[in-house]
Design an enzyme around this catalytic site. Structure first.
Site, PDB file in Angstrom:
ATOM      1  N   GLU A   1     -16.387   6.534   4.994  1.00 17.43           N
ATOM      2  CA  GLU A   1     -15.708   5.900   6.126  1.00 17.43           C
ATOM      3  C   GLU A   1     -15.715   6.821   7.333  1.00 17.43           C
ATOM      4  O   GLU A   1     -16.262   7.913   7.300  1.00 17.43           O
ATOM      5  CB  GLU A   1     -14.302   5.469   5.749  1.00 17.43           C
ATOM      6  CG  GLU A   1     -13.409   6.589   5.275  1.00 17.43           C
ATOM      7  CD  GLU A   1     -12.025   6.071   4.911  1.00 17.43           C
ATOM      8  OE1 GLU A   1     -11.396   5.434   5.761  1.00 17.43           O
ATOM      9  OE2 GLU A   1     -11.581   6.311   3.779  1.00 17.43           O
TER      10      GLU A   1
ATOM     11  N   LYS B   1      -2.575   6.707   1.711  1.00 12.29           N
ATOM     12  CA  LYS B   1      -2.273   7.332   3.006  1.00 12.29           C
ATOM     13  C   LYS B   1      -1.375   8.544   2.754  1.00 12.29           C
ATOM     14  O   LYS B   1      -0.192   8.561   3.075  1.00 12.29           O
ATOM     15  CB  LYS B   1      -1.650   6.319   3.970  1.00 12.29           C
ATOM     16  CG  LYS B   1      -2.722   5.555   4.752  1.00 12.29           C
ATOM     17  CD  LYS B   1      -2.140   4.630   5.789  1.00 12.29           C
ATOM     18  CE  LYS B   1      -2.694   4.862   7.183  1.00 12.29           C
ATOM     19  NZ  LYS B   1      -4.108   4.500   7.338  1.00 12.29           N
TER      20      LYS B   1
ATOM     21  N   ARG C   1       0.845  -1.208   0.000  1.00 12.56           N
ATOM     22  CA  ARG C   1       0.000   0.000   0.000  1.00 12.56           C
ATOM     23  C   ARG C   1       0.877   1.253   0.000  1.00 12.56           C
ATOM     24  O   ARG C   1       0.561   2.245  -0.674  1.00 12.56           O
ATOM     25  CB  ARG C   1      -0.934  -0.014   1.210  1.00 12.56           C
ATOM     26  CG  ARG C   1      -1.910   1.144   1.225  1.00 12.56           C
ATOM     27  CD  ARG C   1      -2.954   0.965   2.295  1.00 12.56           C
ATOM     28  NE  ARG C   1      -2.408   1.085   3.641  1.00 12.56           N
ATOM     29  CZ  ARG C   1      -3.073   0.797   4.751  1.00 12.56           C
ATOM     30  NH1 ARG C   1      -4.322   0.359   4.688  1.00 12.56           N
ATOM     31  NH2 ARG C   1      -2.520   0.937   5.940  1.00 12.56           N
TER      32      ARG C   1
HETATM   33  C1  LIG Z   1      -5.212   3.857   7.867  1.00 12.25           C
HETATM   34  C2  LIG Z   1      -6.627   4.194   7.597  1.00 12.25           C
HETATM   35  C3  LIG Z   1      -7.674   3.249   7.736  1.00 12.25           C
HETATM   36  C4  LIG Z   1      -7.460   1.865   8.296  1.00 12.25           C
HETATM   37  O1  LIG Z   1      -6.554   1.085   7.582  1.00 12.25           O
HETATM   38  P1  LIG Z   1      -5.849  -0.169   8.282  1.00 12.25           P
HETATM   39  O2  LIG Z   1      -4.918  -0.685   7.246  1.00 12.25           O
HETATM   40  O3  LIG Z   1      -6.923  -1.144   8.604  1.00 12.25           O
HETATM   41  O4  LIG Z   1      -5.181   0.342   9.498  1.00 12.25           O
HETATM   42  C5  LIG Z   1      -8.948   3.634   7.378  1.00 12.25           C
HETATM   43  N1  LIG Z   1      -9.213   4.880   6.932  1.00 12.25           N
HETATM   44  C6  LIG Z   1      -8.246   5.811   6.797  1.00 12.25           C
HETATM   45  C7  LIG Z   1      -8.609   7.156   6.278  1.00 12.25           C
HETATM   46  C8  LIG Z   1      -6.934   5.502   7.136  1.00 12.25           C
HETATM   47  O5  LIG Z   1      -5.991   6.433   7.025  1.00 12.25           O
END
Ligand SMILES: *Cc1c(COP(=O)(O)O)cnc(C)c1O
Length: 343
Positions: free
Chosen positions: A224, A188, A86
């Site tokens: 989300e 991210k 990722r």
């Molecule tokens: C990191 C993150 C998540 C969760 O991802 P994981 O890989 O399960 O930790 C969900 N939403 C956002 C906006 C994030 O930055």
């Protein structure tokens, strides 16, 4: 202010999710041609050029993972290659030279081992792992930086559920959007997060733990929850928003697999209209930090919708147990998700 703390000075019974400096970090640089091998260094501050691309144009990404101590006193990671891949995808979207995923996992393990004394005792939390990669070289025009820095640092954090596994209160907001369609919501990217701070402050002041964001195009579908992915159970089916402008969580992906394989549920990844959620029997969100967090109520346009009498639902509990038991090597791991830092 580094706030260096020795492991023996840490009160592991009262850890939250706050910054503490640990002993060792990973450091690598890219000179515009290739990444250096990288090395472990004492955790500390560094100098940066005021014209660095990260400071001016936000060219940077991060990851979030955790190392945990098992009952057998082993240090384990959960699906670290998923985070590494990722991270590579995040870099590619921002014209950052990607870092090799296999090397990423190798160095994550080295940093955890070098800071082993900071991993909380079994059951008292985790060592949160924060890799960052950013354009550290100077540039004036809006273009990729001439050089890059990658750091991996770690911070011990307490268990997410200090007062037990309790449902949280959320609010659906139409006041703000988190991510645009075809934008950067699916990576991210550091710039996605500052914009969520004011919405978070406002919703906290109103008594909610977080905001549930809707899709920016139509404001009809759930996206989300701040930094966690959204799930609900409607008529026995597990629904979760499809990938697109949401962040593709490793926990989300794992929970989908567990629900299908271990609970025999049908799971639909699709557009989830917010009205559908109001009749859900269970609602929860997932993430590395949030694990599986039950959602007890959702406020929308002045009306509060309560789920499962504000108690933890059966499916939510089962998924939480399955996930955490696999993560701590307390049940079979048929997928090979868990890796020892010494492997
Ligand atoms: C990191 C993150 C998540 C969760 O991802 P994981 O890989 O399960 O930790 C969900 N939403 C956002 C906006 C994030 O930055």
């Amino acid at each position: 202010m580094l706030n260096l703390v020795k492991p023996e000075e840490i009160d592991f019974d009262n850890l939250g999710f706050a910054y503490i400096a640990t002993k060792t970090m990973f450091w690598a640089t890219h000179d515009g041609t290739k990444w250096t091998d990288g090395e472990l260094r004492p955790f500390g501050t560094f100098e940066i050029n005021p014209a660095a691309c990260i400071l001016n144009y936000g060219q940077g990404v991060f990851e979030g993972m955790k190392a945990q101590r098992t009952k057998q006193n082993e240090l384990v990671l959960f699906r670290p290659l998923e985070n590494a891949i990722r991270c590579k995808e995040s870099c590619e979207r921002l014209c950052i030279p990607p870092y090799d995923p296999q090397k990423f996992v190798y160095w994550v393990k080295q940093v955890v081992k070098a800071n082993a004394d900071y991993v909380p005792p079994y059951g008292k939390g985790a060592l949160y792992i924060r890799p960052i990669i950013f354009g550290s070289g100077p540039i004036l025009g809006v273009a990729p930086a001439p050089s890059y820095t990658m750091i991996i640092f770690v911070i011990p954090v307490g268990p997410y559920f200090k007062e037990g596994f309790n449902p949280i209160k959320l609010e659906i907001s139409k006041k703000y959007h988190r991510a645009a369609p075809k934008g950067t919501g699916n990576i991210k990217y550091v710039g996605n997060y500052a914009g969520t701070m004011l919405p978070s402050e406002e919703t906290h002041a109103a008594g909610f733990a977080q905001i549930i964001y809707l899709d920016a195009a139509e404001e009809k579908y759930i996206e989300e929850v701040g930094t966690a992915n959204f799930f609900c159970v409607v008529d026995g089916i597990l629904l979760t928003p499809q990938l697109g402008s949401i962040l593709p969580g490793v926990t989300r992906k794992s929970v989908i697999e567990l629900a299908r394989d271990q609970l025999g549920m049908s799971v639909e990844e699709r557009n989830v209209r917010y009205e559908e959620v109001f009749k859900a029997s269970e609602v929860f969100c997932t993430g590395t930090a949030a694990v599986v967090t039950p959602i007890g109520s959702i406020m929308f346009e002045g009306k509060q919708y309560i789920f499962n009498d504000f108690k933890v639902g059966e499916i939510t509990q089962k998924l939480y147990d399955l996930l955490t038991e696999i993560q701590l090597q307390e049940r079979d791991d048929p997928y090979g998700w868990v890796e020892n830092v010494n492997d």
